[in-house]
Design an enzyme around this catalytic site. Sequence first.
Site, PDB file in Angstrom:
ATOM      1  N   ASP A 109     -65.406 -32.170 -66.434  1.00 12.09           N
ATOM      2  CA  ASP A 109     -66.811 -32.205 -66.822  1.00 12.09           C
ATOM      3  C   ASP A 109     -67.429 -30.866 -67.226  1.00 12.09           C
ATOM      4  O   ASP A 109     -67.886 -30.687 -68.347  1.00 12.09           O
ATOM      5  CB  ASP A 109     -67.642 -32.808 -65.688  1.00 12.09           C
ATOM      6  CG  ASP A 109     -67.138 -34.181 -65.276  1.00 12.09           C
ATOM      7  OD1 ASP A 109     -66.159 -34.669 -65.853  1.00 12.09           O
ATOM      8  OD2 ASP A 109     -67.726 -34.771 -64.358  1.00 12.09           O
ATOM      9  N   GLU A 121     -62.079 -35.292 -52.336  1.00 13.49           N
ATOM     10  CA  GLU A 121     -62.031 -35.306 -53.806  1.00 13.49           C
ATOM     11  C   GLU A 121     -61.420 -34.021 -54.347  1.00 13.49           C
ATOM     12  O   GLU A 121     -60.663 -34.040 -55.326  1.00 13.49           O
ATOM     13  CB  GLU A 121     -63.446 -35.487 -54.353  1.00 13.49           C
ATOM     14  CG  GLU A 121     -63.528 -35.526 -55.873  1.00 13.49           C
ATOM     15  CD  GLU A 121     -64.965 -35.632 -56.368  1.00 13.49           C
ATOM     16  OE1 GLU A 121     -65.145 -36.035 -57.529  1.00 13.49           O
ATOM     17  OE2 GLU A 121     -65.894 -35.299 -55.605  1.00 13.49           O
TER      18      GLU A 121
END
Length: 288
Positions: free
Chosen positions: A48, A258
């Site tokens: 991202d 994560e």
Amino acid sequence: MQDLLQYSSRQLEFFMRTQAGEPLPGSLEHGYRWRGRTMDHTLTSGIDDYPRARPPSTRELHVDLFSWVTYMLSVDTELAAFARNGLELNQTREQQLESHLRLLDELHWNSERNMYCDVTVQPRDGYDELEDEGESEESVFVCHKGYVSLFPMLLGLVPPESPKLGHILDMIEDPDELWSEFGIRSLSKQDEFYGKGEDYWRGPIWININYLVLSSLHKHYMSDGPHQEQANRIYNQLRQNLVRNILDQFRQTRFFWEQYNPHDGHGQGTHPFTGWTSLVVLIMAEKY
């Protein structure tokens, strides 16, 4: 096999059609550009907030996308070789693959920085449209050492005998760049954007990309070429570091995370996260 080839070819042709970039100044060749760029995000890439060209441009080309398309070509080539009536497609894909491997180096390898980079276009310094001939713009490399610059190696597109591989392995193994005792950082410690902004893909350790590093080393670089000693050393130490830290964090928190902090290894982001972090099981089993 025939159905699999059909689905694979459709996906490949979708990317080649919808993500094609514009030719660079003075060139007829083109690469690929992720659509949907903003100043700080390229969400379509999945990485991202990784640094890209500033400001965004419709003329930029992205090395990770070029690598994915080239890898998809290699998969399609193999499938066509085994599929019924796939000979003609196989020959076409082989030609496209050869061309893409050549263009990967021509478009994206920066011989001054010894790394793969994105490319963008900017106005030529001092260009006078009344007096100067040629293009008013020039292509420039956009170089940020990290996951994006590793993609040609991650997907096995760099030949084992290539000197480029040595530079990439040096970058991975350098503690002042990407190496940490907890895994490979997403962005170099020396980069101006390291740890800045959202700090999502600007330093933290992601297990999916680290898995690709291990997989590529194991499949392509540990047995062939002049860099196999370094490839083996990186593989063994990285595998040990990843397994140890992920399991240490699980024992402490009872969660898989994560991502992991590049400074002290603590788990961060979404939890419990049994998505790609569960790849640690395959890393332990050396199943790539």
